[in-house]
Every structure is written in C-alpha cells, then in structure tokens.
Motif scaffolding. Sequence first.
Motif, PDB file in Angstrom:
ATOM      1  N   PRO A  62       4.859 -14.269 -57.612  1.00 26.58           N
ATOM      2  CA  PRO A  62       5.079 -15.705 -57.416  1.00 26.58           C
ATOM      3  C   PRO A  62       3.826 -16.524 -57.732  1.00 26.58           C
ATOM      4  O   PRO A  62       3.903 -17.585 -58.354  1.00 26.58           O
ATOM      5  N   MET A  63       2.666 -15.998 -57.320  1.00 28.06           N
ATOM      6  CA  MET A  63       1.406 -16.701 -57.594  1.00 28.06           C
ATOM      7  C   MET A  63       1.102 -16.681 -59.091  1.00 28.06           C
ATOM      8  O   MET A  63       0.622 -17.667 -59.638  1.00 28.06           O
ATOM      9  N   LEU A  64       1.363 -15.547 -59.724  1.00 30.63           N
ATOM     10  CA  LEU A  64       1.115 -15.449 -61.162  1.00 30.63           C
ATOM     11  C   LEU A  64       1.983 -16.457 -61.911  1.00 30.63           C
ATOM     12  O   LEU A  64       1.514 -17.133 -62.836  1.00 30.63           O
ATOM     13  N   ALA A  65       3.237 -16.575 -61.493  1.00 29.69           N
ATOM     14  CA  ALA A  65       4.144 -17.519 -62.140  1.00 29.69           C
ATOM     15  C   ALA A  65       3.608 -18.938 -62.012  1.00 29.69           C
ATOM     16  O   ALA A  65       3.559 -19.699 -62.982  1.00 29.69           O
ATOM     17  N   TYR A  66       3.159 -19.263 -60.806  1.00 29.89           N
ATOM     18  CA  TYR A  66       2.624 -20.599 -60.562  1.00 29.89           C
ATOM     19  C   TYR A  66       1.432 -20.874 -61.473  1.00 29.89           C
ATOM     20  O   TYR A  66       1.328 -21.923 -62.119  1.00 29.89           O
ATOM     21  N   VAL A  67       0.539 -19.887 -61.536  1.00 30.28           N
ATOM     22  CA  VAL A  67      -0.686 -20.036 -62.317  1.00 30.28           C
ATOM     23  C   VAL A  67      -0.363 -20.171 -63.811  1.00 30.28           C
ATOM     24  O   VAL A  67      -0.971 -20.980 -64.520  1.00 30.28           O
ATOM     25  N   ILE A  68       0.614 -19.420 -64.283  1.00 27.64           N
ATOM     26  CA  ILE A  68       0.960 -19.477 -65.704  1.00 27.64           C
ATOM     27  C   ILE A  68       1.610 -20.810 -66.046  1.00 27.64           C
ATOM     28  O   ILE A  68       1.244 -21.469 -67.030  1.00 27.64           O
ATOM     29  N   ILE A  69       2.553 -21.236 -65.227  1.00 24.56           N
ATOM     30  CA  ILE A  69       3.264 -22.489 -65.522  1.00 24.56           C
ATOM     31  C   ILE A  69       2.304 -23.674 -65.482  1.00 24.56           C
ATOM     32  O   ILE A  69       2.258 -24.489 -66.408  1.00 24.56           O
TER      33      ILE A  69
END
Lengths: 312, 367
Positions: free
Chosen positions: A228-235
Amino acid sequence: MVDSKQQWKAWLYLSPAIILLLVFTVWPIFNTLRMAFLNGYGNMAAMGGATFDLGIQNFLKVIEYDKFIDCLKTTAILCVATVPISTTLALLIAVALNSIKPLQKTLQTIFFLPYVTNSIAIGMVFATMFNIVGYNPVERAADTWGIINNVIQFFGGEAISWINQGSTYTANIAVMIVYIVWNALPFKILILLGGLQSINKQYYDAAKVDGTPKARVLTRITIPLLSPMLAYVIITGFIGGFKEYSSIVGIFGEKMGPPDDAGRLNTMVGFVYDALEKDRQGLASAGALILFVIILIVTLFNNKVIKKHVHY
Amino acid sequence: MKVVLENLTKIFPSRDKKSGKEVVAVNDFTFEIPDGQLVGLLGPSGCGKSTTLYMISGLQKPSSGKIYFGDDDVTELSTENRGIGLVFQNYALYPHMTVQQNILFPLQNLGGKDKLSKQEMLDRAYEAARLVQIDELMDRKPSELSGGQQQRVAIARALVKMPRVLLLDEPLSNLDARLRLQTREEIRRIQKETGITTIFVTHDQEEAMSISDVIVVMKLGVVQQIGKPQDVYDDPKNLFVATFLGTPPINVLEGKVEGGKVYIGDEAVMNVNGVEDQNVYIGIRPEGIEPAADGVLTCKLNNVEVMGRDASVVSSHENSVNPVVRAIISSDIKVDTTAEAVKFNIKPHKFFLFNKDTEERVYFEVK
C-alpha cells in the motif's frame, strides 16, 4: 444529525476554509476552464475591452506548437526514468535503515534533511557539482571542473560537459535524473520506513522459524506487506513527475536549458508559465488542462496496475 | 524428541538506566520434557513462561544454561536449524497469502538435499491441512477466516515441516470461550495423532490442566512446581500453586497451629499431630468443605448458588483472605438458605497448611 438551530454554527466554523477554497481553488479551476475555451484569451487584451469567441483554438495551438511536444517528451522521460529508480532506491535504503539498530535515529535525520532543504538551493549545489566551475578569462576556457568531472578524470575518463555550452540533451537529462531522484528520496524513504515499522515483527519471527532466506523475506513478505505504501509513493511520484519544473530551474536557471540552447529542457509546467508570462492565459489554461488530463489518465492506469499487486 | 532444559536463565538488561536493575525473566530452570508429551507452561503474566518458550524456539538466546533436543545441544543453534514449529499468539499468518500459500511457505524455503518437488509440497500441505481440518479453506485469505480457523492454519503451517518440537504461545487466548473449549480438544487430538513433543504457554490454569500431560507452574521467573495436572492440584507445594490452580479458587484462611490442632479463629478445625506451633495459611478446596450440622468451621451464610448439577454455598469468615468462603456441593444436598450461619466439615485431603511467612507447604499426617 445536528439540529437546524445549531447548523448555522457549523457553517460559521467552516466558513473561513470554505471561503478560501472558493476564492483560491474553485474559482481558479472554473476560470481556467473558461479561459481555455475562449479563443486567444489574454488578460491584458480582455481589460482593453477585447472579446473572445468560444472555441478550442487554444488547445489546437498548444498541440500544433512544436516546442510543446518537446516539453511533453522531456516531462515523460523524467517521469518514467526517475519514479522507478527513486522508488527502488528508497525501498532499499528504508529496509537497510530499518534493519540497523545503532544510530538509526541519526541516520533517519540525515536521510530526511534534503526534504527540508530548499530545492533551488539543492539545485545550485548540483549545478556546481556537474558544472565547469570558474572560467579562465585569459585562456578563455574553463579551467576548473565540478566534482563529478574530477571523479571521472581521476578514474581516467574524459570530462563531460554536463550542463554547459555544448552539452548534449542526454547529458542534461542524466543530470536531471540524478537530481530529481536525490530530491525525491527523503519523502519516499520516510513513507516506506513508516510502513516498514508498522509491519508486525512476528511475521519476521515466523519467517525466521521457517528459515526463510533474506532475499525471500524481502520479496515475499516485506514488499507485499509494504505494497500500500509503495503504491502511494509510486502514484504521487508520477503526479509529481508530471509537474516537474522547479528542479530544472534549480539546475539550469529560468532559461530551462544549457546556455546555447535555452528552453531545451522545458516541461509542461514550464510551458504553462511561459504562456502566462506572455499574457496568453488562454493558451496557458489549455496547456494546464491537457496536463491535467494526462496526469488523470496516468494515475487511473497506475491505479489499475497497482490494484492487482496491492494486497489488502 | 525429548527436550531438556538445564539451568536455563534469561536476564534482561534494565530499561531504566538510573535504577540499573536487571530483570531476571527466567531463573535457573531445569526440566526434562519426555518425548511425545504435551507440556503446559503455566503462570501469571510476567512469570517468564513465554520467555522460556522463545528460548526453546531459539528466537531468544538464554543468558546461561543449556537446551537439548534429544541428545543434541541446540543452545547455540539458530532458530531455523532447530526443527521447531512455532504457533504465535496472534498466529502471524501472512495476510497477503492464501491458506495454501501460507502452509507451503516453510516448505518452499527448504533447499539443498531437503528440496521438495512441487507435488510433494502440495501433498504435504494438504496432509497438514487435513490434520487440522482446513483442507476446504485452502484458497481463502487469512482475513476471510474466523479466529479458530486462523489458529488451525497456524498450526498446519507449524506442522508441515514435521518439526521435532511444536511450540504454541498462548494458543487459545484469542478465541472466544466456546471455541477455546473446542480448540483445546483439537490441540490435544493433533498432538496425540502426530506424537510431536509439544510445549504450550498459557496463563489459564483450566486450559493447562485440561489438556497437558505435565504442567509447569511458574512465578516471577522461578519454577514453582512440575507434575501431572491432578498431582499438582492435589498436592501443591506452596500457597501460590494452591491459589493459582483451580476454579473456583481455593479458600484461604488465616489461622494457627497450636498443640497439634489447627485453629481458625477460636475453632479447632483439624488435628495435625506433630506439626510445630506456627501461624499458617489454611487452604481448603471448594469441594473439600461441605455443610454439616456438626461441622467444625462456622461461617456467615451469604447465599447459595444452584447451577444444575452443583451448588455453591457462598459464605464469609472474618479470617478469610478471599472475600468469600465457597463450598461446591452436589445440588441434591439441601441447605437452609434462611439460616444466619453455616457449619462446615472439612475433608482432610483437600486441606493444606502453609507457613505464614514462607508460604511453603506444611505437611501433616492425615489421621
């Protein structure tokens, strides 16, 4: 429900925020839309009494403008190159930071320092590092290289003109990638480290009991639990990437390019600013809207891809 | 696989630097767990039972002492090489993996000569799943399972590697009362079927008593008593063990021994020839006292709770340490509930004396 007598109080308390949002967010959005669809709109002209027809001429002009494609290209290259690099590096650094005990807090602070440093200032430092520092007026040539070229020469390489006269587009982009990645790291490390620290330690104990190799712990446990954190960081990385502007100003100055080719590294936001400066608000608005649509599409696409890989 | 603990000690350094006091979590624990038995480590929180379990697992290193599995000294061996299965208190199932992936995970880590083919892994996973009766849930995610089902998955994951020793940390604490009863039977069954030496930790004496072959009662890092549950219950070594085991809890009254008789207040309640005069705590199991017209102990009657098969006579006594003195009797025995007082007779083998200062058991001959 709040009873109706009390409702006016609620509105009263909300009013400062609502008024500010209306004036500085809602109205500008609406105004951008309006200006974008008024052919050839300009504020000065409007004040001079000129009237404008409704139409899509601004959009056509943006697309036809040959430099616009260059802006789009530079923006896209910077985005696609920096987000994966910075995310991967941030992940590795966060995992490393999380796994060391001594000096963890100190190192966290050090890694977070760039976040609280002015990005133009960082840009100037980077420019100096890549620059040909100093100019020898007698020999009419550069006589001191920046630290990067010093290192290259130390290892027997040929000094490269990174950002100066005669530099190539590739060299310019390489500098930008290094700078943007470095600039983006602190925030990503912070988010990912926070995510790592919220992962229940028992998962790692369980993995240890099962004799899980370190690499497998990272790929099968840490990364999925961090998704979830990775997704946030990528977006947010992509969104930020499409709005890239100040980083280029930081290194190349307002010319947005090396001295002999101003505007070479102009980006979408840079294009909008340029149009505003020339009193072409209609064109700027159309450019902003096109940028908005691109970010929207990329984010939706990101969301769709990421959803498949984000667990819970 | 027998498990031997030899002078096992764990000292945690002090958190508070000023006082500099170390915490002795486990103090000089020596015990041999026979092969294939179910052992319950029992004690109140902070007694060192979990620390003991984690030292056996290898996740914590003992400060001193040795741990043997069979004849192998595993004290210095890392967790993954000990061949243990560990079920965590909150199960620690990987939330992003299905039940099947969770159970397969330990097998996929095996390398070298132990490497299994995909089919072998699946077979083993299904075997473990069938043992705990979750083979129908293999495609679910842990979040789609009830607490009891998650528990079973955790046990299956621990068993799939065929561990030498199975360790369970508070296996029932996250389950509701009904599931707890069911699951503890289940743990007993699985342990019997697999024959794996199993050690579990609990603070619930009923849980430990009901399924263990052997219980180890601990307090503040020190082992108080080791034995078969019934033996420990019938023959507690000290006041702590007596009060910790049994529901409802043992009745404790203050009294004294004088001239070979035990006095509670002014009443002589038991002949204990040969016991020196001393102040004592008197422990009487609730099932060890019954109302009788010629009873030796007089208490103020509070009320009688009838619960089907049993009734519980609740009374009070000024020398009682507990708020009430409770007697569990058959509900067939009628008690005059209107009476002010009730007289009790005491069964000698449910009656224990403890020295008031040391709280150690004072033994006497039952006449």
